[in-house]
Design an enzyme around this catalytic site. Structure first.
Site, PDB file in Angstrom:
ATOM      1  N   PHE A 127       0.850  -1.193   0.000  1.00 38.77           N
ATOM      2  CA  PHE A 127       0.000   0.000   0.000  1.00 38.77           C
ATOM      3  C   PHE A 127       0.893   1.253   0.000  1.00 38.77           C
ATOM      4  O   PHE A 127       1.882   1.308   0.729  1.00 38.77           O
ATOM      5  CB  PHE A 127      -0.917  -0.017   1.237  1.00 38.77           C
ATOM      6  CG  PHE A 127      -1.975   1.035   1.186  1.00 38.77           C
ATOM      7  CD1 PHE A 127      -3.132   0.844   0.443  1.00 38.77           C
ATOM      8  CD2 PHE A 127      -1.814   2.238   1.852  1.00 38.77           C
ATOM      9  CE1 PHE A 127      -4.113   1.831   0.379  1.00 38.77           C
ATOM     10  CE2 PHE A 127      -2.785   3.230   1.793  1.00 38.77           C
ATOM     11  CZ  PHE A 127      -3.938   3.025   1.047  1.00 38.77           C
ATOM     12  N   ASP A 195       1.063  -4.818   8.662  1.00 39.08           N
ATOM     13  CA  ASP A 195      -0.056  -3.902   8.419  1.00 39.08           C
ATOM     14  C   ASP A 195      -1.312  -4.772   8.324  1.00 39.08           C
ATOM     15  O   ASP A 195      -1.466  -5.555   7.381  1.00 39.08           O
ATOM     16  CB  ASP A 195       0.195  -3.121   7.113  1.00 39.08           C
ATOM     17  CG  ASP A 195      -0.899  -2.098   6.830  1.00 39.08           C
ATOM     18  OD1 ASP A 195      -2.029  -2.267   7.344  1.00 39.08           O
ATOM     19  OD2 ASP A 195      -0.628  -1.143   6.070  1.00 39.08           O
ATOM     20  N   TYR A 220     -11.620   1.334  10.395  1.00 41.29           N
ATOM     21  CA  TYR A 220     -12.777   1.845   9.635  1.00 41.29           C
ATOM     22  C   TYR A 220     -13.232   0.890   8.538  1.00 41.29           C
ATOM     23  O   TYR A 220     -14.220   1.139   7.875  1.00 41.29           O
ATOM     24  CB  TYR A 220     -12.497   3.240   9.035  1.00 41.29           C
ATOM     25  CG  TYR A 220     -11.150   3.416   8.371  1.00 41.29           C
ATOM     26  CD1 TYR A 220     -10.891   2.893   7.122  1.00 41.29           C
ATOM     27  CD2 TYR A 220     -10.151   4.136   9.006  1.00 41.29           C
ATOM     28  CE1 TYR A 220      -9.662   3.066   6.511  1.00 41.29           C
ATOM     29  CE2 TYR A 220      -8.910   4.321   8.410  1.00 41.29           C
ATOM     30  CZ  TYR A 220      -8.667   3.791   7.170  1.00 41.29           C
ATOM     31  OH  TYR A 220      -7.441   3.965   6.584  1.00 41.29           O
ATOM     32  N   LYS A 221     -12.495  -0.225   8.358  1.00 41.75           N
ATOM     33  CA  LYS A 221     -12.916  -1.188   7.332  1.00 41.75           C
ATOM     34  C   LYS A 221     -13.840  -2.228   7.980  1.00 41.75           C
ATOM     35  O   LYS A 221     -14.993  -1.943   8.259  1.00 41.75           O
ATOM     36  CB  LYS A 221     -11.682  -1.827   6.697  1.00 41.75           C
ATOM     37  CG  LYS A 221     -10.751  -0.820   5.993  1.00 41.75           C
ATOM     38  CD  LYS A 221      -9.566  -1.534   5.384  1.00 41.75           C
ATOM     39  CE  LYS A 221      -8.492  -0.573   4.889  1.00 41.75           C
ATOM     40  NZ  LYS A 221      -8.874   0.187   3.704  1.00 41.75           N
ATOM     41  N   ARG A 365     -12.686  -3.624  -7.022  1.00 41.50           N
ATOM     42  CA  ARG A 365     -12.642  -4.459  -5.808  1.00 41.50           C
ATOM     43  C   ARG A 365     -14.047  -4.609  -5.213  1.00 41.50           C
ATOM     44  O   ARG A 365     -14.799  -3.639  -5.115  1.00 41.50           O
ATOM     45  CB  ARG A 365     -11.729  -3.830  -4.751  1.00 41.50           C
ATOM     46  CG  ARG A 365     -10.286  -3.657  -5.178  1.00 41.50           C
ATOM     47  CD  ARG A 365      -9.405  -3.209  -4.011  1.00 41.50           C
ATOM     48  NE  ARG A 365      -9.906  -2.008  -3.350  1.00 41.50           N
ATOM     49  CZ  ARG A 365      -9.333  -1.436  -2.290  1.00 41.50           C
ATOM     50  NH1 ARG A 365      -8.248  -1.986  -1.756  1.00 41.50           N
ATOM     51  NH2 ARG A 365      -9.829  -0.341  -1.761  1.00 41.50           N
TER      52      ARG A 365
HETATM   53  C1  LIG Z   1      -3.066  -1.616   3.698  1.00 43.63           C
HETATM   54  C2  LIG Z   1      -3.322  -0.215   4.143  1.00 43.63           C
HETATM   55  N1  LIG Z   1      -2.404   0.425   4.889  1.00 43.63           N
HETATM   56  C3  LIG Z   1      -2.593   1.696   5.295  1.00 43.63           C
HETATM   57  C4  LIG Z   1      -3.742   2.394   4.956  1.00 43.63           C
HETATM   58  C5  LIG Z   1      -3.888   3.830   5.355  1.00 43.63           C
HETATM   59  O1  LIG Z   1      -4.224   3.977   6.673  1.00 43.63           O
HETATM   60  P1  LIG Z   1      -4.371   5.427   7.338  1.00 43.63           P
HETATM   61  O2  LIG Z   1      -5.193   6.265   6.426  1.00 43.63           O
HETATM   62  O3  LIG Z   1      -5.037   5.135   8.651  1.00 43.63           O
HETATM   63  O4  LIG Z   1      -3.007   5.994   7.526  1.00 43.63           O
HETATM   64  C6  LIG Z   1      -4.726   1.752   4.198  1.00 43.63           C
HETATM   65  C7  LIG Z   1      -5.952   2.492   3.835  1.00 43.63           C
HETATM   66  O5  LIG Z   1      -6.840   2.024   3.187  1.00 43.63           O
HETATM   67  C8  LIG Z   1      -4.506   0.434   3.768  1.00 43.63           C
HETATM   68  O6  LIG Z   1      -5.415  -0.194   3.013  1.00 43.63           O
END
Ligand SMILES: Cc1ncc(COP(=O)(O)O)c(C=O)c1O
Length: 406
Positions: A127, A195, A220-221, A365
């Site tokens: 990500f 993560d 939040y997911k 997705r």
């Molecule tokens: C795998 C992954 N890591 C990190 C994040 C970002 O997280 P944050 O916005 O809380 O920093 C996301 C957001 O969708 C994500 O899917």
């Protein structure tokens, strides 16, 4: 392998025998919406909305006293303990704080001095925020940064540095083997920072039993904590008190109300609290967790995978290329398919009440939150997709207009 239903009637039969079916009533979802985007933002559990109402009153009536009287001061820790139960961690090993991005920074910086090599590793299909944090931390810490091709895990672990890696890949949905990676990391003095953003609330996670030492993830997911709900930090008990956070804020101090000019970290993972926690968001998250607590995690995982298998079978029937693993045992909660005209297709689906998301350049997705989706809903959503593709009804000007969030 899961055998997906081959008719709408069979899908409805699965709903009748679904042990999670009653959970749908706990969500405030508009009628006629197929919310296949819980991997991005979960819908509101009614418990979360109720807690927000109560929190408004605590703020308006209790005023500043609510830090004590409504228990705001330790809400991040109490909520952390509840999340710990959902990821296979123990009490006191998780605290809610900040965003995933900030927590990746804090944990990676804290891990670097403890790894055998002062090097940060990340794969190039990780990500983006994970990659940016690695680059940014590398620039200010002097750590070497190595960006590896997808599947470069073995190289990262044998080199003995700090490896940032998603348990579920945000694009493909592929699941990493935590236990195997940790065994390898241990052999070489490497530390893995997991993560868990796409894994929490949808996989049967066993962080402690599988030897995971550091992790962060979002709420939040699949935890349905609300837009911008705070993230969490996990550090295994034996490691937590050896870690020095690079953002030593007063909320991570052993005695914040002593107002001592010298920083003294709290015991354990609580040191990763930096500033004042976002109480309103935390209250919403805290209410949302009631919808998922107490359920066997394996039940959530099994249903998400069964819904995913249904979608894959239907998408294959439409001749679409599947970008997610066909093997159910290594797939997370979402399924990605390649559709070159994916953006307008997702808009055309939304116009019919089917929510999905699009990721450039050509990925659509579909997320399969097990708490509020039925097999029938997913079956019908796939019918809508088939119809939109065969009729080309996506090819209308209003569906091509790009919004900022896709
Ligand atoms: C795998 C992954 N890591 C990190 C994040 C970002 O997280 P944050 O916005 O809380 O920093 C996301 C957001 O969708 C994500 O899917």
């Amino acid at each position: 392998m899961i055998r997906p239903p081959i008719s709408r009637a069979e899908a409805m039969l699965l709903d009748q025998n679904d042990p999670l079916a009653a959970k749908q009533a706990l969500f405030d979802l508009p009628d006629g919406v197929a919310h296949l985007v819980g991997h991005s933002l979960g819908p509101p559990p009614k418990g979360a909305l109720d807690r927000l109402d109560a929190a408004q009153r605590d703020w308006a009536r209790g005023l500043v006293r609510s830090w004590n009287s409504a228990g705001w001061i330790d809400l991040a820790e109490r909520t952390g303990d509840r999340i710990a139960a959902l990821i296979g961690a123990g009490p006191g090993e998780v605290i809610v704080a900040d965003s995933v991005s900030v927590n990746l920074f804090k944990l990676a910086a804290a891990a670097l001095p403890l790894a055998r090599k002062y090097v940060l590793f990340v794969e190039e299909d990780e990500f983006p925020t994970d990659q940016y944090i690695v680059a940014g931390l590398g620039a200010i810490s002097g750590a070497d940064v190595r960006v590896l091709p997808p599947g470069g895990t073995a190289a990262a672990l044998s080199a003995g540095g700090v490896f940032i890696h998603s348990v579920v890949n945000f694009r493909s949905g592929e699941v990493a083997d935590i236990a195997a990676h940790e065994r390898e990391a241990n052999k070489h003095g490497a530390l893995i920072l997991w993560d868990l953003s796409h894994a929490t609330g949808v996989l049967d996670l066993k962080l402690g039993a599988e030897g995971a030492r550091l992790a962060t993830g979002c709420t939040y997911k699949y935890l349905n904590g609300g837009p911008g709900a705070p993230s969490f930090v996990y550090a295994a008990r034996e490691l937590a008190s050896k870690l020095a956070t690079p953002l030593p804020g007063w909320m991570g101090h052993a005695a914040p109300f002593a107002f001592d000019g010298t920083y003294a970290p709290r015991e354990g993972v609580a040191r990763f609290a930096s500033g004042t926690p976002p109480i309103l968001s935390l209250e919403a998250l805290s209410g949302a967790l009631e919808a998922i607590e107490g359920l066997p995690l394996i039940q959530l995982q099994d249903k998400a995978r069964a819904l995913g298998a249904l979608a894959i079978a239907r998408a294959q029937g439409m001749g679409l290329e599947i970008l997610s693993p066909a093997d159910d045992s290594v797939r997370g909660g979402h399924v990605s398919v390649r559709i070159p005209e994916g953006y307008p297709v997702v808009q055309a689906l939304a116009a019919r009440g089917v929510m999905a998301d699009f990721r450039v350049p050509d990925t659509v997705r579909f997320g399969f939150s097990p708490l509020f989706l039925s097999y029938e809903t997913v079956w019908d959503a796939m019918d809508a997709l088939a119809n939109i593709l065969s009729s080309r009804s996506w090819d209308q000007p209003q569906f091509h207009a790009r919004a900022r969030v896709t």
